[in-house]
Design a protein around this motif. Structure first.
Motif, PDB file in Angstrom:
ATOM      1  N   TRP A  92      72.235  82.479  46.199  1.00 58.61           N
ATOM      2  CA  TRP A  92      71.152  81.688  45.627  1.00 58.61           C
ATOM      3  C   TRP A  92      69.865  81.748  46.448  1.00 58.61           C
ATOM      4  N   VAL A  93      69.833  82.610  47.456  1.00 55.90           N
ATOM      5  CA  VAL A  93      68.611  82.756  48.251  1.00 55.90           C
ATOM      6  C   VAL A  93      67.616  83.623  47.492  1.00 55.90           C
ATOM      7  N   PRO A  94      66.429  83.134  47.184  1.00 52.59           N
ATOM      8  CA  PRO A  94      65.457  83.938  46.443  1.00 52.59           C
ATOM      9  C   PRO A  94      65.044  85.181  47.228  1.00 52.59           C
ATOM     10  N   VAL A  95      64.746  86.242  46.499  1.00 50.95           N
ATOM     11  CA  VAL A  95      64.326  87.487  47.141  1.00 50.95           C
ATOM     12  C   VAL A  95      63.051  87.272  47.958  1.00 50.95           C
ATOM     13  N   ALA A  96      62.115  86.465  47.438  1.00 53.28           N
ATOM     14  CA  ALA A  96      60.862  86.220  48.168  1.00 53.28           C
ATOM     15  C   ALA A  96      61.121  85.566  49.514  1.00 53.28           C
ATOM     16  N   ARG A  97      62.153  84.739  49.615  1.00 46.66           N
ATOM     17  CA  ARG A  97      62.494  84.117  50.897  1.00 46.66           C
ATOM     18  C   ARG A  97      63.186  85.120  51.810  1.00 46.66           C
ATOM     19  N   GLN A  98      64.065  85.922  51.242  1.00 38.47           N
ATOM     20  CA  GLN A  98      64.764  86.956  52.002  1.00 38.47           C
ATOM     21  C   GLN A  98      63.781  87.940  52.624  1.00 38.47           C
ATOM     22  N   ARG A  99      62.710  88.256  51.920  1.00 37.76           N
ATOM     23  CA  ARG A  99      61.739  89.248  52.385  1.00 37.76           C
ATOM     24  C   ARG A  99      60.596  88.621  53.179  1.00 37.76           C
ATOM     25  N   GLY A 100      60.615  87.303  53.377  1.00 39.81           N
ATOM     26  CA  GLY A 100      59.606  86.644  54.189  1.00 39.81           C
ATOM     27  C   GLY A 100      58.322  86.310  53.467  1.00 39.81           C
ATOM     28  N   ILE A 101      58.261  86.568  52.162  1.00 38.04           N
ATOM     29  CA  ILE A 101      57.032  86.323  51.417  1.00 38.04           C
ATOM     30  C   ILE A 101      56.793  84.832  51.235  1.00 38.04           C
ATOM     31  N   GLU A 102      57.825  84.101  50.875  1.00 38.98           N
ATOM     32  CA  GLU A 102      57.675  82.652  50.711  1.00 38.98           C
ATOM     33  C   GLU A 102      57.191  82.008  52.007  1.00 38.98           C
ATOM     34  N   GLN A 103      57.774  82.407  53.128  1.00 36.64           N
ATOM     35  CA  GLN A 103      57.394  81.826  54.413  1.00 36.64           C
ATOM     36  C   GLN A 103      55.940  82.169  54.765  1.00 36.64           C
ATOM     37  N   ALA A 104      55.526  83.423  54.498  1.00 39.67           N
ATOM     38  CA  ALA A 104      54.152  83.825  54.793  1.00 39.67           C
ATOM     39  C   ALA A 104      53.156  83.021  53.965  1.00 39.67           C
ATOM     40  N   VAL A 105      53.477  82.792  52.697  1.00 42.55           N
ATOM     41  CA  VAL A 105      52.610  81.991  51.829  1.00 42.55           C
ATOM     42  C   VAL A 105      52.481  80.572  52.373  1.00 42.55           C
ATOM     43  N   LEU A 106      53.594  79.964  52.760  1.00 44.74           N
ATOM     44  CA  LEU A 106      53.571  78.585  53.244  1.00 44.74           C
ATOM     45  C   LEU A 106      52.791  78.464  54.554  1.00 44.74           C
ATOM     46  N   VAL A 107      52.953  79.434  55.454  1.00 42.98           N
ATOM     47  CA  VAL A 107      52.203  79.413  56.719  1.00 42.98           C
ATOM     48  C   VAL A 107      50.700  79.433  56.438  1.00 42.98           C
ATOM     49  N   PHE A 108      50.289  80.308  55.514  1.00 43.57           N
ATOM     50  CA  PHE A 108      48.871  80.426  55.186  1.00 43.57           C
ATOM     51  C   PHE A 108      48.349  79.143  54.549  1.00 43.57           C
ATOM     52  N   LEU A 109      49.042  78.623  53.544  1.00 45.37           N
ATOM     53  CA  LEU A 109      48.563  77.432  52.852  1.00 45.37           C
ATOM     54  C   LEU A 109      48.604  76.198  53.745  1.00 45.37           C
ATOM     55  N   ASP A 110      49.602  76.098  54.604  1.00 46.51           N
ATOM     56  CA  ASP A 110      49.655  74.975  55.554  1.00 46.51           C
ATOM     57  C   ASP A 110      48.445  75.002  56.481  1.00 46.51           C
ATOM     58  N   ALA A 111      48.051  76.204  56.922  1.00 47.49           N
ATOM     59  CA  ALA A 111      46.874  76.317  57.789  1.00 47.49           C
ATOM     60  C   ALA A 111      45.605  75.892  57.048  1.00 47.49           C
ATOM     61  N   VAL A 112      45.499  76.310  55.781  1.00 50.85           N
ATOM     62  CA  VAL A 112      44.327  75.923  54.986  1.00 50.85           C
ATOM     63  C   VAL A 112      44.260  74.401  54.848  1.00 50.85           C
ATOM     64  N   ARG A 113      45.385  73.771  54.519  1.00 52.44           N
ATOM     65  CA  ARG A 113      45.403  72.306  54.366  1.00 52.44           C
ATOM     66  C   ARG A 113      45.022  71.596  55.660  1.00 52.44           C
ATOM     67  N   ALA A 114      45.476  72.159  56.786  1.00 47.47           N
ATOM     68  CA  ALA A 114      45.229  71.519  58.078  1.00 47.47           C
ATOM     69  C   ALA A 114      43.864  71.868  58.661  1.00 47.47           C
ATOM     70  N   GLY A 115      43.142  72.769  58.000  1.00 44.03           N
ATOM     71  CA  GLY A 115      41.835  73.168  58.509  1.00 44.03           C
ATOM     72  C   GLY A 115      41.909  74.113  59.698  1.00 44.03           C
ATOM     73  N   ARG A 116      43.070  74.752  59.902  1.00 42.39           N
ATOM     74  CA  ARG A 116      43.232  75.720  60.994  1.00 42.39           C
ATOM     75  C   ARG A 116      42.817  77.108  60.512  1.00 42.39           C
ATOM     76  N   VAL A 117      42.066  77.813  61.330  1.00 37.14           N
ATOM     77  CA  VAL A 117      41.598  79.151  60.976  1.00 37.14           C
ATOM     78  C   VAL A 117      42.573  80.190  61.530  1.00 37.14           C
ATOM     79  N   LEU A 118      43.093  81.033  60.648  1.00 32.47           N
ATOM     80  CA  LEU A 118      44.011  82.099  61.051  1.00 32.47           C
ATOM     81  C   LEU A 118      43.217  83.382  61.300  1.00 32.47           C
TER      82      LEU A 118
END
Length: 303
Positions: free
Chosen positions: A251-277
């Motif tokens: 039941w693990v989504p392919v996007a999570r297996q390939r790290g895409i979900e995590q990369a999206v969340l890292v980026f959006l979390d930074a945007v919400r927090a006002g952190r510049v990547l």
């Protein structure tokens, strides 16, 4: 949060939109020049008509909080430039651009504007590969092979081999003091390429064979009489005496297996927090890819 997705090809439809479309608090806007693709994709993800755009001008008129760029690589420089100049934090599918000068310009523009610029090196977030960063790494070997796909050197290296280059950079345990490139070209097309990075106590080898007979991706890290192997990002095999196999859960989504979900969340979390990547480390991967391209072309006699 208003989030734009530019380019609705396979990578957007299969990997990124399922993640973005499932996140709470996201007002998703889609943009592509093809009206049929736009309608079909938007219908599939239940995007209302007022969030569908056939021009970048229309999308930029929505006061976006963030944007994801999945258009063809050749279009990246223009699209990313316009987003950054409009003050929009931007995540762009690798590579930033085919030409290093364009990639450098985009990174410098993001820094001048004080906006995040993230590059989609999702393998850094893939669980199997992230676990390799905790394993002894005296020898690193990564193969990413294809069948029947010899290609122009710059296109192949920047669109595909760049994942191998970035993964080696991510996993090497210290500074690299020697770089070696080997390749075979025929008729101007790159058949295979081998990159070796060496430093104090480690060697890393990256291999891509476009005439290997099968599509596969295998990563191995070894040291201190043990080895960890990751097969197609889904199966982790630890070798120390008897091999121990761990497979992706059903039941693990392919996007999570390939790290895409995590990369999206890292980026959006930074945007919400006002952190510049910063994209400076991603730029170092592009610089190494440019070195590989130049070496391949010099040895093949290409201009």
């Amino acid at each position: 949060m208003k989030v734009g997705c530019i380019g609705l090809g396979d990578i957007a439809r299969k990997a990124y939109l399922p993640v973005l479309g499932a996140l709470p608090g996201i007002e998703l806007h889609l943009q592509t020049r093809n009206p049929e693709t736009l309608a079909r994709t938007a219908d599939g993800f239940h995007i209302p008509p007022d969030r569908r755009h056939t021009t970048l001008d229309s999308l930029l008129g929505q006061s976006l909080d963030a944007a994801f760029v999945h258009a063809a690589t050749v279009a990246h420089p223009e699209i990313v430039t316009r987003l950054l100049e409009a003050g929009v934090p931007t995540y762009v599918d690798k590579p930033l651009a085919y030409e290093l000068a364009d990639s450098e310009r985009l990174v410098e523009l993001a820094e001048r504007r004080g906006r995040s610029l993230a590059v989609g090196f999702n393998r850094r977030h893939a669980p199997g590969y992230a676990q390799c960063a905790d394993h002894p790494r005296e020898l690193i070997l990564m193969q990413k092979n294809r069948a029947g796909l010899p290609e122009d050197p710059r296109t192949m290296i920047l669109d595909d081999f760049i994942h191998v280059v970035d993964t080696l950079r991510f996993l090497v345990p210290g500074p690299v003091d020697d770089i070696t490139v080997r390749a075979r070209t025929e008729g101007g097309l790159l058949h295979h390429v081998v990159l070796q990075l060496s430093g104090d106590g480690f060697t890393a080898l990256g291999v891509m064979n476009r005439l290997s007979g099968s599509a596969e991706e295998i990563l191995e890290v070894s040291g201190q009489d043990s080895k960890r192997q990751v097969v197609n990002l889904a199966e982790v095999i630890d070798h120390k005496g008897q091999p121990t196999v761990r497979r992706r859960g059903d039941w693990v989504p392919v996007a999570r297996q390939r790290g895409i979900e995590q990369a999206v969340l890292v980026f959006l979390d930074a945007v919400r927090a006002g952190r510049v990547l910063s994209a400076r480390d991603a730029l170092a991967t592009h610089e190494l890819c440019e070195r590989v391209v130049r070496t391949v072309r010099e040895r093949s006699g290409a201009a």
